[in-house]
Design a protein around this motif. Structure first.
Motif, mmCIF file in Angstrom:
data_model
loop_
_atom_site.group_PDB
_atom_site.id
_atom_site.type_symbol
_atom_site.label_atom_id
_atom_site.label_comp_id
_atom_site.label_asym_id
_atom_site.label_seq_id
_atom_site.Cartn_x
_atom_site.Cartn_y
_atom_site.Cartn_z
ATOM 1 N N GLN A 158 5.852 2.526 14.128
ATOM 2 C CA GLN A 158 5.093 2.783 12.905
ATOM 3 C C GLN A 158 4.634 1.478 12.262
ATOM 4 O O GLN A 158 3.483 1.369 11.805
ATOM 5 C CB GLN A 158 5.935 3.591 11.918
ATOM 6 N N ARG A 159 5.502 0.491 12.233
ATOM 7 C CA ARG A 159 5.131 -0.815 11.681
ATOM 8 C C ARG A 159 4.023 -1.461 12.503
ATOM 9 O O ARG A 159 3.091 -2.061 11.956
ATOM 10 C CB ARG A 159 6.355 -1.729 11.610
ATOM 11 N N ARG B 198 12.757 4.008 6.066
ATOM 12 C CA ARG B 198 12.448 2.822 6.870
ATOM 13 C C ARG B 198 11.465 3.215 7.963
ATOM 14 O O ARG B 198 11.588 4.273 8.568
ATOM 15 C CB ARG B 198 13.709 2.269 7.527
ATOM 16 N N LEU B 199 10.530 2.336 8.211
ATOM 17 C CA LEU B 199 9.564 2.566 9.276
ATOM 18 C C LEU B 199 10.153 2.128 10.610
ATOM 19 O O LEU B 199 10.840 1.110 10.672
ATOM 20 C CB LEU B 199 8.283 1.783 9.011
ATOM 21 N N SER B 200 9.801 2.878 11.638
ATOM 22 C CA SER B 200 10.207 2.458 12.980
ATOM 23 C C SER B 200 9.331 1.282 13.399
ATOM 24 O O SER B 200 8.290 1.006 12.785
ATOM 25 C CB SER B 200 10.037 3.612 13.965
ATOM 26 N N ASN B 201 9.727 0.599 14.445
ATOM 27 C CA ASN B 201 8.920 -0.519 14.944
ATOM 28 C C ASN B 201 7.540 -0.044 15.376
ATOM 29 O O ASN B 201 6.548 -0.735 15.166
ATOM 30 C CB ASN B 201 9.634 -1.229 16.085
ATOM 31 N N GLU C 39 -0.655 6.707 6.913
ATOM 32 C CA GLU C 39 0.415 6.501 5.936
ATOM 33 C C GLU C 39 0.771 7.802 5.218
ATOM 34 O O GLU C 39 1.945 8.056 4.939
ATOM 35 C CB GLU C 39 0.029 5.403 4.953
ATOM 36 N N ARG D 185 0.730 0.323 11.736
ATOM 37 C CA ARG D 185 0.217 -0.144 10.443
ATOM 38 C C ARG D 185 -0.344 -1.558 10.571
ATOM 39 O O ARG D 185 -1.391 -1.872 9.999
ATOM 40 C CB ARG D 185 1.326 -0.134 9.388
ATOM 41 N N ALA D 186 0.347 -2.420 11.310
ATOM 42 C CA ALA D 186 -0.120 -3.799 11.491
ATOM 43 C C ALA D 186 -1.449 -3.831 12.239
ATOM 44 O O ALA D 186 -2.335 -4.626 11.910
ATOM 45 C CB ALA D 186 0.928 -4.626 12.226
#
Length: 178
Positions: free
Chosen positions: A119-120, A114-117, A78, A123-124
């Motif tokens: 990046q999301r 905004r986070l890219s997919n 992050e 993180r997930a």
């Protein structure tokens, strides 16, 4: 529960298939130091020797330390995202900069971040791993066994020492299930 003489089973018709031979897992709902037929989360993870206790103790310590390592990796990821956003939009980071005060990570002052997919998803995955390890450690702790509880706490402390960071901002969240 019978804590003294009933290590060969729980007596009577307690569920499961009747063709199971050998000792059953010791189940306690009170704090204990029992080490005979102690099952850790799975029936196959059975502690019935001093060596098995030592190995399990070390494995549980490593698992608790790994929780802190996962948190540290997640924080670094992050921080890299935030630093990348700062480089792309230096005007939005202000004089204090993101992450230098009590501002939560990934709460940049720029509303266009905004986070890219990918990046999301990353993180997930970090989050899912932390939840899994946290809940697994909770199940171990809920054996109410003093040795296993001590292994969890010691591992968390060691992990925090090595991976918890050297700033106060990283010490705000304790080991938790979720």
């Amino acid at each position: 529960m019978d804590h003294e003489g009933g290590h060969g089973g729980h007596g009577g018709g307690g569920g499961g298939g009747g063709d199971h031979e050998g000792p059953t897992c010791s189940m306690n709902m009170l704090f204990n130091w029992q080490t005979e037929n102690l099952c850790v989360v799975f029936e196959s993870w059975r502690i019935d020797t001093p060596f098995g206790l030592v190995v399990s103790f070390l494995v549980i310590m490593a698992m608790a330390a790994s929780y802190e390592a996962l948190r540290a990796q997640s924080r670094r990821f992050e921080e890299r995202l935030i630093e990348g956003e700062r480089k792309r939009h230096p005007e939005s980071s202000g004089s204090g900069g993101i992450g230098e005060d009590e501002t939560p990570l990934l709460a940049p002052r720029s509303s266009s971040f905004r986070l890219s997919n990918q990046q999301r998803l990353t993180r997930a995955l970090f989050y899912m791993a932390q939840v899994f390890v946290g809940f697994f450690l909770m199940l171990i702790f809920m054996t109410y066994n003093g040795y296993l509880m001590a292994a969890t706490v010691l591992g968390a402390g060691i992990g925090f020492f090595y991976f918890g960071g050297d700033t106060l901002a990283t010490s705000t969240k304790a080991l938790s299930c979720h």
